[in-house]
Motif scaffolding. Structure first.
Motif, PDB file in Angstrom:
ATOM      1  N   SER A   1      -1.982   6.856  -7.266  1.00 38.11           N
ATOM      2  CA  SER A   1      -2.102   7.906  -6.263  1.00 38.11           C
ATOM      3  C   SER A   1      -0.747   8.202  -5.643  1.00 38.11           C
ATOM      4  CB  SER A   1      -3.087   7.465  -5.177  1.00 38.11           C
ATOM      5  OG  SER A   1      -2.935   8.271  -4.032  1.00 38.11           O
ATOM      6  N   ILE A   2      -0.522   9.470  -5.295  1.00 41.02           N
ATOM      7  CA  ILE A   2       0.738   9.844  -4.670  1.00 41.02           C
ATOM      8  C   ILE A   2       0.693   9.581  -3.170  1.00 41.02           C
ATOM      9  CG2 ILE A   2       1.427  11.585  -6.360  1.00 41.02           C
ATOM     10  CD1 ILE A   2       0.149  13.656  -4.381  1.00 41.02           C
ATOM     11  N   TRP A   3      -0.500   9.227  -2.660  1.00 39.26           N
ATOM     12  CA  TRP A   3      -0.651   9.067  -1.221  1.00 39.26           C
ATOM     13  C   TRP A   3      -0.341   7.653  -0.778  1.00 39.26           C
ATOM     14  CZ3 TRP A   3      -5.935  11.916  -1.327  1.00 39.26           C
ATOM     15  CH2 TRP A   3      -5.677  13.298  -1.434  1.00 39.26           C
ATOM     16  N   THR A   4       0.140   7.550   0.450  1.00 39.04           N
ATOM     17  CA  THR A   4       0.432   6.234   0.973  1.00 39.04           C
ATOM     18  C   THR A   4       0.089   6.170   2.461  1.00 39.04           C
ATOM     19  OG1 THR A   4       2.131   4.522   1.153  1.00 39.04           O
ATOM     20  CG2 THR A   4       2.859   6.804   1.392  1.00 39.04           C
ATOM     21  N   ALA A   5       0.228   4.981   3.043  1.00 33.95           N
ATOM     22  CA  ALA A   5      -0.152   4.794   4.444  1.00 33.95           C
ATOM     23  C   ALA A   5       0.846   5.492   5.364  1.00 33.95           C
ATOM     24  CB  ALA A   5      -0.205   3.304   4.771  1.00 33.95           C
ATOM     25  N   SER A   6       0.379   5.850   6.549  1.00 34.28           N
ATOM     26  CA  SER A   6       1.239   6.489   7.537  1.00 34.28           C
ATOM     27  C   SER A   6       2.327   5.532   7.994  1.00 34.28           C
ATOM     28  CB  SER A   6       0.409   6.908   8.748  1.00 34.28           C
ATOM     29  OG  SER A   6      -0.588   7.807   8.344  1.00 34.28           O
ATOM     30  N   ASP A   7       3.417   6.123   8.440  1.00 32.67           N
ATOM     31  CA  ASP A   7       4.474   5.368   9.085  1.00 32.67           C
ATOM     32  C   ASP A   7       3.896   4.698  10.339  1.00 32.67           C
ATOM     33  OD1 ASP A   7       7.724   5.490   9.375  1.00 32.67           O
ATOM     34  OD2 ASP A   7       6.704   5.460  11.324  1.00 32.67           O
ATOM     35  N   PRO A   8       4.265   3.439  10.591  1.00 35.60           N
ATOM     36  CA  PRO A   8       3.691   2.742  11.755  1.00 35.60           C
ATOM     37  C   PRO A   8       3.896   3.493  13.075  1.00 35.60           C
ATOM     38  CG  PRO A   8       4.850   1.179  10.350  1.00 35.60           C
ATOM     39  CD  PRO A   8       5.105   2.539   9.764  1.00 35.60           C
ATOM     40  N   LYS A   9       5.023   4.180  13.214  1.00 33.74           N
ATOM     41  CA  LYS A   9       5.259   4.936  14.467  1.00 33.74           C
ATOM     42  C   LYS A   9       4.303   6.116  14.568  1.00 33.74           C
ATOM     43  CE  LYS A   9      10.250   4.328  15.106  1.00 33.74           C
ATOM     44  NZ  LYS A   9      10.890   4.640  13.800  1.00 33.74           N
ATOM     45  N   VAL A  10       4.068   6.745  13.446  1.00 34.10           N
ATOM     46  CA  VAL A  10       3.139   7.882  13.422  1.00 34.10           C
ATOM     47  C   VAL A  10       1.722   7.387  13.724  1.00 34.10           C
ATOM     48  CG1 VAL A  10       2.147   9.662  11.915  1.00 34.10           C
ATOM     49  CG2 VAL A  10       4.616   9.188  11.858  1.00 34.10           C
ATOM     50  N   GLU A  11       1.386   6.253  13.138  1.00 39.62           N
ATOM     51  CA  GLU A  11       0.075   5.635  13.408  1.00 39.62           C
ATOM     52  C   GLU A  11      -0.070   5.352  14.907  1.00 39.62           C
ATOM     53  OE1 GLU A  11      -1.159   2.164  10.977  1.00 39.62           O
ATOM     54  OE2 GLU A  11      -1.626   1.189  12.881  1.00 39.62           O
ATOM     55  N   ALA A  12       0.998   4.783  15.495  1.00 38.55           N
ATOM     56  CA  ALA A  12       0.939   4.435  16.923  1.00 38.55           C
ATOM     57  C   ALA A  12       0.735   5.689  17.779  1.00 38.55           C
ATOM     58  CB  ALA A  12       2.209   3.695  17.334  1.00 38.55           C
ATOM     59  N   THR A  13       1.415   6.776  17.422  1.00 37.19           N
ATOM     60  CA  THR A  13       1.261   8.022  18.181  1.00 37.19           C
ATOM     61  C   THR A  13      -0.169   8.553  18.050  1.00 37.19           C
ATOM     62  OG1 THR A  13       3.570   8.555  17.756  1.00 37.19           O
ATOM     63  CG2 THR A  13       2.151  10.376  18.455  1.00 37.19           C
ATOM     64  N   PHE A  14      -0.696   8.492  16.837  1.00 32.97           N
ATOM     65  CA  PHE A  14      -2.064   8.969  16.579  1.00 32.97           C
ATOM     66  C   PHE A  14      -3.055   8.217  17.474  1.00 32.97           C
ATOM     67  CE2 PHE A  14      -6.022   9.497  14.272  1.00 32.97           C
ATOM     68  CZ  PHE A  14      -5.937  10.775  13.746  1.00 32.97           C
TER      69      PHE A  14
END
Ligand code: SAH
Length: 373
Positions: free
Chosen positions: A327-340
């Motif tokens: 898959s070309i998809w991967t997990a979000s950046d931890p900082k982006v996750e934290a903002t979410f």
């Protein structure tokens, strides 16, 4: 008739077709009574055999010393046949995460994952071999649906795990299975009847069920609206998890294709009705996929849609995407996750990031959300 050479397939062990062999866990009380009569056994064997199976988690005829020696083998063969054959076991997290690969009577394979935490143990069970929902980020979704599991095949995953825990063969010493989540392979609400029978066997008190607390049983769904309403009407206080993954129809239709049949709003309305019918707070599952669904504005839109339907009825479980092979998809950046997560919490939505137990052994079906922290 033809004298053409037999196709190669027929020279190999051909999968047995048809239903799995009859199993105690599939039978109603009446069907069990009839099966006992057929085996020439008295009706009170129902309680004895059920006690061995659901309370002692055993299918070992030799251990059933309260049964006459001549009956044991016939009862076990006739009502407790082996439905799952172990193929492989993978350990992670110091042996406290155990992924089991099973072969069914027809050669089809399914997985289950046991996750042990201090004070509790969760089994992630499969409800189907493969899955027809085709979510592109999910390993099972890529396989298509092979077939539904029977209630017995679902219950046997649990019985095996409970027995292993009790015997002390899982790291951490002897223990008890406390939580069950339908987050293995398959869409549980697309196999409604077998899943409901299995849920009843999970929560019914011993000796006719495992006696697991209903609130510790989670049914996770892509959002099959009529089936959510049907489940709500059963008035079982099991937990519903809705795999939302996007708050807007344009994106959700791409990553959860059933959204073209039931929209975000329709799925959320059904989730809210589930809460009203059962009093159980609904979990919203949200796999955070880098640059796909992890934008702050999507967190805000999600919060808004949940708040539009009231307060205190829902919580959100973001989980970093477990990338699947190819898959070309991967997990979000931890900082982006934290903002979410911050945006959801700032809006007053209870939010718990799920742990990623066993990601080094590909979860179960690649991608299991572990149970909520
Ligand atoms: N069919 C049910 C159960 C599936 S698996 C459902 O969709 O809810 C349980 C959860 O794992 C679902 O929320 C599913 O979307 C999620 N999941 C699937 N693949 C994943 C992956 N690669 N990473 C993270 N979560 C994933």
């Amino acid at each position: 008739m033809t004298d053409a050479p037999r196709p190669l397939q027929l020279t190999m062990a051909a999968p047995r077709r048809g239903k799995p062999p009859r199993h105690l866990a599939d039978l109603t009380a009446d069907e069990l009574a009839a099966a006992l009569t057929e085996l020439g056994e008295p009706a009170f064997r129902a309680k004895q055999l059920s006690t061995h199976y659901f309370a002692h988690h055993t299918v070992d005829a030799d251990a059933m010393t309260d049964l006459p020696a001549r009956s044991r083998q016939a009862l076990v063969e006739g009502l407790l046949p082996p439905l799952l054959t172990p193929v492989r076991e993978l350990l992670a997290d110091g042996g406290t995460t155990v992924k089991s690969l099973w072969k069914l009577h027809d050669g089809v394979k399914v997985e289950s994952v046991l996750m042990r935490y201090p004070g509790r143990a969760t089994l992630c069970v499969s409800s189907q071999a493969g899955c027809g929902m085709a979510c592109p980020f999910c390993a099972t979704g890529q396989q298509g649906l092979t077939r539904n599991l029977s209630a017995g095949e679902i219950v046997e995953q649990v019985r095996h795990a409970a027995a292993a825990l009790e015997a002390g063969s899982v790291a951490g010493g002897p223990g008890r299975l406390t939580n069950l989540v339908f987050m293995g392979m398959g869409e549980p609400l697309a196999n409604y009847k077998a899943v409901l029978t299995a849920v009843r066997r999970f929560i019914d008190p011993a000796p006719y069920g495992f006696g697991v607390s209903a609130r510790n049983v989670t049914v996770s769904t892509v959002g099959l609206v009529p089936a959510i309403d049907k489940l709500a009407a059963e008035k079982l206080p099991v937990t519903l998890a809705l795999s939302l993954h996007a708050p807007d129809d344009a994106l959700r239709s791409e990553i959860v294709p059933i959204n073209t049949r039931w929209t975000v709003d329709e799925a959320l309305d059904a989730a809210r009705r589930y809460f009203e019918a059962t009093g159980r707070r609904v979990s919203i599952e949200y796999a955070l996929i880098r640059d796909m669904n992890d934008h702050a504005w999507r967190a805000e839109l999600l919060a808004q849609k949940l708040l539009d339907r009231g307060r205190g009825w829902v919580h959100v479980n973001p989980i970093p995407l477990n990338p699947t092979p190819g898959s070309i998809w991967t997990a979000s950046d931890p900082k982006v996750e934290a903002t979410f997560v911050d945006r959801l919490r700032a809006a007053g939505i209870p939010t718990t990031v799920r742990d990623t137990r066993g990601s080094d052994i590909d979860g179960a079906c690649g991608q299991l959300a572990a149970e909520e922290a």
